[in-house]
Design an enzyme around this catalytic site. Sequence first.
Site, short mmCIF file in Angstrom:
data_model
loop_
_atom_site.label_atom_id
_atom_site.label_comp_id
_atom_site.label_asym_id
_atom_site.label_seq_id
_atom_site.Cartn_x
_atom_site.Cartn_y
_atom_site.Cartn_z
N HIS A 52 -6.74 3.33 1.22
CA HIS A 52 -6.07 3.17 2.52
C HIS A 52 -4.59 3.53 2.43
O HIS A 52 -3.99 3.52 1.35
CB HIS A 52 -6.25 1.75 3.03
CG HIS A 52 -7.63 1.46 3.51
ND1 HIS A 52 -8.00 0.25 4.06
CD2 HIS A 52 -8.75 2.23 3.54
CE1 HIS A 52 -9.28 0.28 4.40
NE2 HIS A 52 -9.76 1.48 4.09
N GLU A 88 -1.98 1.91 3.31
CA GLU A 88 -1.12 0.83 2.83
C GLU A 88 -1.07 0.82 1.30
O GLU A 88 0.00 0.68 0.70
CB GLU A 88 -1.63 -0.53 3.34
CG GLU A 88 -1.66 -0.66 4.85
CD GLU A 88 -2.97 -0.24 5.50
OE1 GLU A 88 -3.27 -0.75 6.60
OE2 GLU A 88 -3.71 0.60 4.93
N CYS A 134 -6.59 -3.99 6.94
CA CYS A 134 -7.80 -4.75 6.62
C CYS A 134 -7.44 -5.87 5.65
O CYS A 134 -6.30 -5.95 5.17
CB CYS A 134 -8.86 -3.82 6.01
SG CYS A 134 -8.45 -3.27 4.33
N CYS A 179 -6.14 -4.61 2.18
CA CYS A 179 -4.75 -4.15 2.24
C CYS A 179 -3.81 -5.33 2.46
O CYS A 179 -2.69 -5.34 1.93
CB CYS A 179 -4.58 -3.09 3.32
SG CYS A 179 -5.37 -1.53 2.87
#
Length: 178
Positions: free
Chosen positions: A84, A86, A110, A113
Amino acid sequence: MSEVSCKKRDDYLEWPEYFMAVAFLSAQRSKDPNSQVGACIVNSENKIVGIGYNGMPNGCSDDQLPWRRTAKNKLDTKYPYVCHAELNAIMNKNSTDVKGCSMYVALFPCNECAKLIIQAGIKEVIFMSDKYHDSDEATAARLLFDMAGVTFRKFIPKCSKIVIDFDSINSRPSQKLQ
């Protein structure tokens, strides 16, 4: 002698719009056909210390791994493989740490993250979209952020579009200093 304007322009990007725009521009690097997400980490001096977007891990061919969202076998989807935005922004940091920093991100993080954000010491998350608000992952992320004291808020843009026009640099009249 001609008089040069002494007043600054008033249509410049303010810091929040600039940082969210950097996150969105970074997202354009993603090869994911369904979701392009970018993240931008900023310190207290308004300096960018990390940028990332969602993509496959370094050294893993994004031509050989799947990009689909659904399949009979989860291993035939992108989910076990993709990193992801992040995560990539934290890993791409250009300073020793990101403690006390803010993260601008296109999509609310999420739970996985959220754990990374908390462990990295990031204290604020500014997100554009929360389209998965009712998912278990988003609910867990909010709970974790609340428990860890990480503030989060929806980004409210002052304008709906920021246009990057590469030709504009050639169309503005140049000013000579006198």
